[in-house]
Design a protein around this motif. Structure first.
Motif, short mmCIF file in Angstrom:
data_model
loop_
_atom_site.label_atom_id
_atom_site.label_comp_id
_atom_site.label_asym_id
_atom_site.label_seq_id
_atom_site.Cartn_x
_atom_site.Cartn_y
_atom_site.Cartn_z
N TYR A 29 0.91 -1.28 -0.06
CA TYR A 29 -0.07 -0.19 -0.06
C TYR A 29 0.92 1.33 0.09
N SER A 30 1.68 1.26 0.69
CA SER A 30 2.69 2.49 1.06
C SER A 30 3.94 2.30 0.01
N ASP A 31 4.35 1.24 -0.30
CA ASP A 31 5.59 0.92 -1.31
C ASP A 31 6.91 1.68 -0.28
N TYR A 32 6.64 1.72 0.93
CA TYR A 32 7.52 2.21 1.78
C TYR A 32 8.22 1.15 2.74
N ARG A 33 9.21 0.40 2.42
CA ARG A 33 9.84 -0.80 3.27
C ARG A 33 10.83 -0.38 4.24
N VAL A 34 10.45 -1.18 5.55
CA VAL A 34 11.34 -0.67 6.56
C VAL A 34 11.83 -1.91 7.19
N GLY A 35 13.02 -2.22 7.64
CA GLY A 35 13.61 -3.11 8.45
C GLY A 35 14.12 -2.79 9.57
N ALA A 49 10.05 -6.59 10.12
CA ALA A 49 9.76 -5.80 8.95
C ALA A 49 8.48 -5.21 8.78
N ASN A 50 8.01 -4.13 8.30
CA ASN A 50 6.62 -3.59 8.43
C ASN A 50 5.72 -4.74 7.38
N VAL A 51 4.58 -4.70 8.14
CA VAL A 51 3.58 -5.86 7.50
C VAL A 51 2.24 -4.99 7.35
N GLU A 52 1.84 -4.50 6.35
CA GLU A 52 0.81 -3.78 5.92
C GLU A 52 -0.52 -4.82 5.74
N ASN A 53 -1.62 -3.83 5.92
CA ASN A 53 -2.78 -4.58 5.58
C ASN A 53 -3.89 -3.75 4.70
N CYS A 61 4.41 -1.63 12.06
CA CYS A 61 5.92 -1.27 11.86
C CYS A 61 6.82 -2.13 12.16
N ALA A 62 8.00 -1.85 11.28
CA ALA A 62 9.10 -3.01 11.44
C ALA A 62 9.64 -3.12 12.91
N GLU A 63 9.64 -1.83 13.77
CA GLU A 63 10.10 -2.00 15.01
C GLU A 63 9.48 -2.64 15.93
N ARG A 64 7.96 -2.70 15.74
CA ARG A 64 6.99 -3.51 16.66
C ARG A 64 7.03 -4.91 16.35
N PRO A 90 16.39 9.50 6.97
CA PRO A 90 15.91 8.00 7.75
C PRO A 90 14.77 8.56 8.39
N ALA A 91 14.09 7.28 8.63
CA ALA A 91 12.78 7.13 9.45
C ALA A 91 13.39 6.88 10.98
N THR A 92 12.97 7.85 11.72
CA THR A 92 12.86 7.55 13.10
C THR A 92 11.61 7.09 13.43
N PRO A 93 11.38 6.02 14.61
CA PRO A 93 10.20 5.32 15.03
C PRO A 93 9.03 6.17 15.12
N CYS A 94 8.09 5.72 14.71
CA CYS A 94 6.62 6.44 14.69
C CYS A 94 6.27 6.72 16.43
N GLY A 95 5.35 7.35 16.57
CA GLY A 95 4.94 7.53 17.93
C GLY A 95 4.75 6.15 18.66
#
Ligand code: THU
Length: 142
Positions: A29-35, A49-53, A61-64, A90-95
């Motif tokens: 959906y986002s085509d934004y991949r995170v590891g 990794a991020n797992v979308e729906n 998110c990848a972090e979770r 870079p992406a810092t972790p979301c809230g």
């Protein structure tokens, strides 16, 4: 408590693991991949990794994903997390991920990089100033 400059953290190897995890991201959906690669105190590394729906609000998110893998394997104390995204910023972790990372004290360093070489270094405590946590919960019940 270490910071991102702690020489005992093999950031390059950890970042490589995050990059590998990113390749498995499910992000149609986002085509934004995170590891993400989380180094546990006992030396084990847990990746996510991020797992979308299709129901967008359920995207994980990848972090979770990495925290879930670690806690499931019995790891709750961490030394570092490396996060890899695309592009140059870079992406810092979301809230939500900041809250989830802060659930596992003490604070540990966070290194966010991109495949094009961007870097942001921080730590889980600094990413969530005045955060809500178990101490606040315990003293405010009733
Ligand atoms: N995402 C992460 O996995 N980690 C971050 O730190 C930022 C955002 C994911 C969620 C979603 O799948 C996609 O990136 C776009 O927001």
């Amino acid at each position: 408590v270490s910071d991102a400059s702690d020489p005992s953290i093999a950031w390059d190897a950890l970042t490589e693991r995050a990059k590998e995890a990113r390749a498995a991201a499910y992000a149609p959906y986002s085509d934004y991949r995170v590891g993400a690669a989380l180094l546990a105190e006992d030396g084990r590394v847990f990746v996510g990794a991020n797992v979308e729906n299709a129901s967008y609000g359920l995207c994980q998110c990848a972090e979770r994903s990495a925290i879930g893998a670690a806690v499931t394997a019995g790891a709750r104390r961490f030394r570092a997390i490396a996060i890899v995204t695309g592009g140059s910023t870079p992406a810092t972790p979301c809230g939500m991920c900041r809250q989830v990372l802060a659930e596992f004290p003490p604070s540990f360093p966070v290194r966010c990089t991109t495949i094009d070489g961007g870097v942001i270094e921080s730590d889980t405590g600094s990413l969530l100033p005045h955060g809500f946590g178990p101490g606040v919960l315990a003293q405010g019940r009733g």
